[in-house]
Design a protein around this motif. Sequence first.
Motif, PDB file in Angstrom:
ATOM      1  N   UNK A 249       4.712   3.642   0.568  1.00 52.02           N
ATOM      2  CA  UNK A 249       4.736   4.145   1.951  1.00 52.02           C
ATOM      3  C   UNK A 249       3.342   4.030   2.561  1.00 52.02           C
ATOM      4  N   UNK A 250       2.325   4.322   1.751  1.00 51.40           N
ATOM      5  CA  UNK A 250       0.970   4.237   2.294  1.00 51.40           C
ATOM      6  C   UNK A 250       0.573   2.783   2.561  1.00 51.40           C
ATOM      7  N   UNK A 251       0.961   1.911   1.634  1.00 48.92           N
ATOM      8  CA  UNK A 251       0.543   0.514   1.767  1.00 48.92           C
ATOM      9  C   UNK A 251       1.592  -0.337   2.480  1.00 48.92           C
ATOM     10  N   UNK A 252       2.201   0.212   3.499  1.00 49.71           N
ATOM     11  CA  UNK A 252       2.899  -0.653   4.433  1.00 49.71           C
ATOM     12  C   UNK A 252       4.403  -0.701   4.401  1.00 49.71           C
ATOM     13  N   UNK A 253       5.082  -0.056   3.433  1.00 47.46           N
ATOM     14  CA  UNK A 253       6.543  -0.099   3.483  1.00 47.46           C
ATOM     15  C   UNK A 253       6.983   0.711   4.701  1.00 47.46           C
ATOM     16  N   UNK A 300       3.048  -4.781   2.198  1.00 49.00           N
ATOM     17  CA  UNK A 300       1.803  -5.289   2.788  1.00 49.00           C
ATOM     18  C   UNK A 300       1.425  -4.466   4.000  1.00 49.00           C
ATOM     19  N   UNK A 301       0.128  -4.229   4.127  1.00 47.75           N
ATOM     20  CA  UNK A 301      -0.371  -3.448   5.253  1.00 47.75           C
ATOM     21  C   UNK A 301      -1.357  -4.308   6.040  1.00 47.75           C
ATOM     22  N   UNK A 302      -1.091  -4.471   7.330  1.00 47.71           N
ATOM     23  CA  UNK A 302      -1.952  -5.313   8.172  1.00 47.71           C
ATOM     24  C   UNK A 302      -3.028  -4.473   8.860  1.00 47.71           C
ATOM     25  N   UNK A 303      -3.827  -5.169   9.643  1.00 45.15           N
ATOM     26  CA  UNK A 303      -4.823  -4.462  10.460  1.00 45.15           C
ATOM     27  C   UNK A 303      -5.991  -3.945   9.644  1.00 45.15           C
TER      28      UNK A 303
END
Length: 440
Positions: A249-253, A300-303
Amino acid sequence: MKVLKFGGTSVGSVENMCNVKNIINDGDKKIVVLSAMSGTTNKLVAISQDIKDVNLSEAENKISELQKVYFETIDQLLEDSDLNKSVREYVISIFEDLKACVSKVFSDALENQIVAQGELLSTYMFNSYLNQEGIHSALLPALDFMRIDGNKEPNIDYIKNNIKTVLKENESANIYITQGFICLDANDEVSNLQRGGSDYTATIIGAAIIAEEVQIWTDIDGMHNNDPRYVENTNPISNLSFDEAAELAYFGAKILHPQTVTPVRADNIPVRLKNTMDPIAHGTLISSKTSEGGIKAIAAKDGITAIKIKSARMLQAHGFLKKVFEIFETYETSIDMITTSEVAVSLTIDDDRNLDKILNELEKFALIEVDERQSIVCLVGHSVVNHQDTFKLFQILQDVKIRMISYGGSKNNISLLIDTDDKINTLQKLNDYLFELVTL
Ligand code: ASP
C-alpha cells in the motif's frame, strides 16, 4: 460487528448503489463507510484550485455541472416523492454553500471544507435510498467522532469514546452509514485523511470498536500481484500478511490507502478486500498469517526524486549522515530509499515541495546530483530476501537500468529505483518471469 467500506465506483451509479444495498442487507448489524461518488472529489479539488487561481467563473461552471449530476442521480434513485424532495433540498443547500465559497479568499481550510462535501452528499443520498427500500439505517456524521491530532494522527481515545456515544444514540438501527475521508482536526476545523482516505476511516473505526472484520469493497477482486493498469495477466492474491499489505500500500498499490492496515494490526483485526461487482469472488484477506513463497507481489510508486550527495569529507568521517538527515528533518521531508558508499549517499523522496531549500543546504558541503521522474518498484513477499528464487530477479533485470537497489532493509521487501519511462517494461518483465513462469 463488521465495518464495510465502499469506494467511489461502488456508489458511483444507481445500479452500483443497488448492488451495495444487496450486499449490506443481510440482517447483520454493521457500519458502512462510504466514499464520495466517483469523480466528485477530483471535481471538488479542481473547483478549489480554480478559486485559488481566481478563475471564479470556471469554478461556478464546475459547481453547476456537478449539481446537475446529483439531481439526475436523485431522480433515478428516489421514486418516493417525499424522500426525493427532502434529498433535493439537502443537495441544494450543499451546492449553495459551495457557490458561497467562490467569493471567499482561498485558504487550506476553505479547500478542506470544499472537498468534504462529496462524502456528505453520497452518504445522505444512500441513507435515504435505504430508508426508501425499508431498511432500518441511521446516518452517523463522521465529524461527530472522527478526529486527528496535531500530528495528523487519528486521536483514537477521542474516536473510541465518541463513536460509542453515537452508536448508543442510534441503537435501534441495523445499518450505520457514515462518511469516509473527512474528520475534524485538533482545532475543530474540517479536515481529511488525504486522498483515498476512506479506507483509513474504515480501519480506524474497526480499531475503535474492535470490529470482527473490516471489508474494503472496490471495483477489483482484491490486491493483484502486479499493477493491472500497466501489466497484462495479473492475478488476485488470496492472502497477505499485515506487513506485506503495508509495504504494498505504501509503495504504490493503488487499491489501498498507505495507512490502511496501521490501526488494525495491533488488535489483529482482519481486513478483507472485496469486489462490489463480483461479491462472491474471494478477494484478498489481510491478516497476521504469513506464508512462505518468495516474491508475492510487485507495486510501483511514481513521482520519486533521487538525490546523490557526494563529499570527500564523508570518507572515514562520522556525523556526515546525521548532518544530511537533519536537513531533511528541518524541511519535514521523509526519505524512502537510501543507499550509501564510502564517499556518497543516494536517497529518494516523494515530496519535493521543499526540494530547492534542501538542495541549497546540501550544496554547502557536498556535490549534488538530482534525478527526477523516478519510480520505486517494490517486490514484496514473506522473507523474500532469503528466498531461493530471489536471485532470478537479478537475471531478469539485466537490461533494465537500475538507479538504486534496497535489499535487506526489511526482510519482506526489495526495492529498485528506476527511471519512470522504464516502469511498464520492468513491471511486465518481472511479471512474465516471476509469475507467468516464462523461462529465462
Ligand atoms: N473521496 C476521497 C478521494 O477521492 C476519499 C476516498 O475516496 O477514499 O480521495
